[in-house]
Design a protein around this motif. Structure first.
Motif, PDB file in Angstrom:
ATOM      1  N   VAL A   7       0.847  -1.190   0.000  1.00 29.39           N
ATOM      2  CA  VAL A   7       0.000   0.000   0.000  1.00 29.39           C
ATOM      3  C   VAL A   7       0.885   1.242   0.000  1.00 29.39           C
ATOM      4  O   VAL A   7       2.006   1.216   0.496  1.00 29.39           O
ATOM      5  CB  VAL A   7      -0.956   0.042   1.213  1.00 29.39           C
ATOM      6  N   VAL A   8       0.352   2.308  -0.577  1.00 29.55           N
ATOM      7  CA  VAL A   8       1.075   3.571  -0.591  1.00 29.55           C
ATOM      8  C   VAL A   8       0.356   4.504   0.379  1.00 29.55           C
ATOM      9  O   VAL A   8      -0.848   4.728   0.265  1.00 29.55           O
ATOM     10  CB  VAL A   8       1.093   4.183  -2.008  1.00 29.55           C
ATOM     11  N   LEU A   9       1.102   5.023   1.343  1.00 31.64           N
ATOM     12  CA  LEU A   9       0.557   5.936   2.340  1.00 31.64           C
ATOM     13  C   LEU A   9       1.151   7.324   2.138  1.00 31.64           C
ATOM     14  O   LEU A   9       2.294   7.448   1.692  1.00 31.64           O
ATOM     15  CB  LEU A   9       0.892   5.455   3.759  1.00 31.64           C
TER      16      LEU A   9
ATOM     17  N   ARG B 117      -5.500  -3.218   9.762  1.00 33.84           N
ATOM     18  CA  ARG B 117      -6.664  -4.094   9.932  1.00 33.84           C
ATOM     19  C   ARG B 117      -7.744  -3.413  10.766  1.00 33.84           C
ATOM     20  O   ARG B 117      -8.929  -3.516  10.466  1.00 33.84           O
ATOM     21  CB  ARG B 117      -6.242  -5.428  10.559  1.00 33.84           C
ATOM     22  N   GLU B 118      -7.325  -2.695  11.807  1.00 36.86           N
ATOM     23  CA  GLU B 118      -8.294  -1.950  12.612  1.00 36.86           C
ATOM     24  C   GLU B 118      -8.990  -0.891  11.755  1.00 36.86           C
ATOM     25  O   GLU B 118     -10.211  -0.707  11.838  1.00 36.86           O
ATOM     26  CB  GLU B 118      -7.594  -1.283  13.805  1.00 36.86           C
ATOM     27  N   GLY B 119      -8.235  -0.200  10.927  1.00 38.95           N
ATOM     28  CA  GLY B 119      -8.826   0.790  10.033  1.00 38.95           C
ATOM     29  C   GLY B 119      -9.840   0.171   9.095  1.00 38.95           C
ATOM     30  O   GLY B 119     -10.919   0.736   8.853  1.00 38.95           O
ATOM     31  N   LEU B 120      -9.530  -0.998   8.572  1.00 40.27           N
ATOM     32  CA  LEU B 120     -10.466  -1.675   7.668  1.00 40.27           C
ATOM     33  C   LEU B 120     -11.716  -2.134   8.405  1.00 40.27           C
ATOM     34  O   LEU B 120     -12.825  -2.090   7.851  1.00 40.27           O
ATOM     35  CB  LEU B 120      -9.776  -2.858   6.984  1.00 40.27           C
ATOM     36  N   ARG B 121     -11.558  -2.553   9.665  1.00 39.41           N
ATOM     37  CA  ARG B 121     -12.737  -2.914  10.450  1.00 39.41           C
ATOM     38  C   ARG B 121     -13.649  -1.700  10.631  1.00 39.41           C
ATOM     39  O   ARG B 121     -14.876  -1.806  10.562  1.00 39.41           O
ATOM     40  CB  ARG B 121     -12.333  -3.485  11.812  1.00 39.41           C
TER      41      ARG B 121
ATOM     42  N   GLN C  40       0.845  -3.647  17.796  1.00 35.69           N
ATOM     43  CA  GLN C  40       2.172  -4.255  17.735  1.00 35.69           C
ATOM     44  C   GLN C  40       2.897  -3.945  16.438  1.00 35.69           C
ATOM     45  O   GLN C  40       4.120  -3.926  16.407  1.00 35.69           O
ATOM     46  CB  GLN C  40       2.070  -5.772  17.934  1.00 35.69           C
ATOM     47  N   ASN C  41       2.123  -3.716  15.364  1.00 36.84           N
ATOM     48  CA  ASN C  41       2.766  -3.446  14.070  1.00 36.84           C
ATOM     49  C   ASN C  41       1.790  -2.726  13.141  1.00 36.84           C
ATOM     50  O   ASN C  41       0.607  -2.555  13.466  1.00 36.84           O
ATOM     51  CB  ASN C  41       3.277  -4.747  13.435  1.00 36.84           C
ATOM     52  N   ALA C  42       2.295  -2.325  11.983  1.00 35.25           N
ATOM     53  CA  ALA C  42       1.491  -1.569  11.021  1.00 35.25           C
ATOM     54  C   ALA C  42       0.306  -2.388  10.516  1.00 35.25           C
ATOM     55  O   ALA C  42      -0.775  -1.837  10.266  1.00 35.25           O
ATOM     56  CB  ALA C  42       2.368  -1.118   9.856  1.00 35.25           C
ATOM     57  N   SER C  43       0.471  -3.680  10.379  1.00 37.89           N
ATOM     58  CA  SER C  43      -0.636  -4.513   9.896  1.00 37.89           C
ATOM     59  C   SER C  43      -1.827  -4.456  10.838  1.00 37.89           C
ATOM     60  O   SER C  43      -2.982  -4.392  10.383  1.00 37.89           O
ATOM     61  CB  SER C  43      -0.170  -5.965   9.738  1.00 37.89           C
ATOM     62  N   GLU C  44      -1.556  -4.451  12.142  1.00 38.17           N
ATOM     63  CA  GLU C  44      -2.664  -4.351  13.104  1.00 38.17           C
ATOM     64  C   GLU C  44      -3.388  -3.020  12.957  1.00 38.17           C
ATOM     65  O   GLU C  44      -4.608  -2.961  13.040  1.00 38.17           O
ATOM     66  CB  GLU C  44      -2.147  -4.502  14.536  1.00 38.17           C
ATOM     67  N   VAL C  45      -2.640  -1.951  12.741  1.00 34.12           N
ATOM     68  CA  VAL C  45      -3.245  -0.634  12.561  1.00 34.12           C
ATOM     69  C   VAL C  45      -4.145  -0.640  11.330  1.00 34.12           C
ATOM     70  O   VAL C  45      -5.290  -0.187  11.376  1.00 34.12           O
ATOM     71  CB  VAL C  45      -2.165   0.462  12.428  1.00 34.12           C
TER      72      VAL C  45
END
Length: 96
Positions: free
Chosen positions: A6-8, A33-37, A26-31
């Motif tokens: 992804v490009v941010l 995934r939360e945004g997508l939720r 813990q990491n960018a992926s968790e952030v």
């Protein structure tokens, strides 16, 4: 689990980094995934609101078709709306 690139923007990247540094994630992926939720939840809420508006509109059209309406002259509109407010207030008291 699929991997995506992804490009941010700089701002978004800093936000992700800040949230990870805070210990909240813990990491960018968790952030992400939360945004997508949150996006998914907002879409569901928007769909529910739209459905409720469509149902209310259909009820209004059905009432018009069945002759269930009051024709109010423009100069009486303020008084009519005030009366509706009083009725709603009474109903709210009864419902409590």
């Amino acid at each position: 689990m699929p991997t995506r690139n992804v490009v941010l923007t700089d701002h978004q990247a800093e936000l992700v980094d800040s949230l990870v540094r805070s210990g909240r994630y813990q990491n960018a992926s968790e952030v992400l995934r939360e945004g997508l939720r949150l996006v998914e939840r907002n879409a569901a809420e928007d769909a529910a609101r739209l459905g409720a508006l469509q149902k209310a509109a259909q009820t209004g059209w059905d009432d018009l078709d069945a002759g269930r309406f009051v024709d109010v002259e423009e100069h009486q509109l303020g008084q009519f709306i005030a009366g509706l407010g009083r009725q709603a207030k009474k109903r709210a008291r009864v419902a409590q």
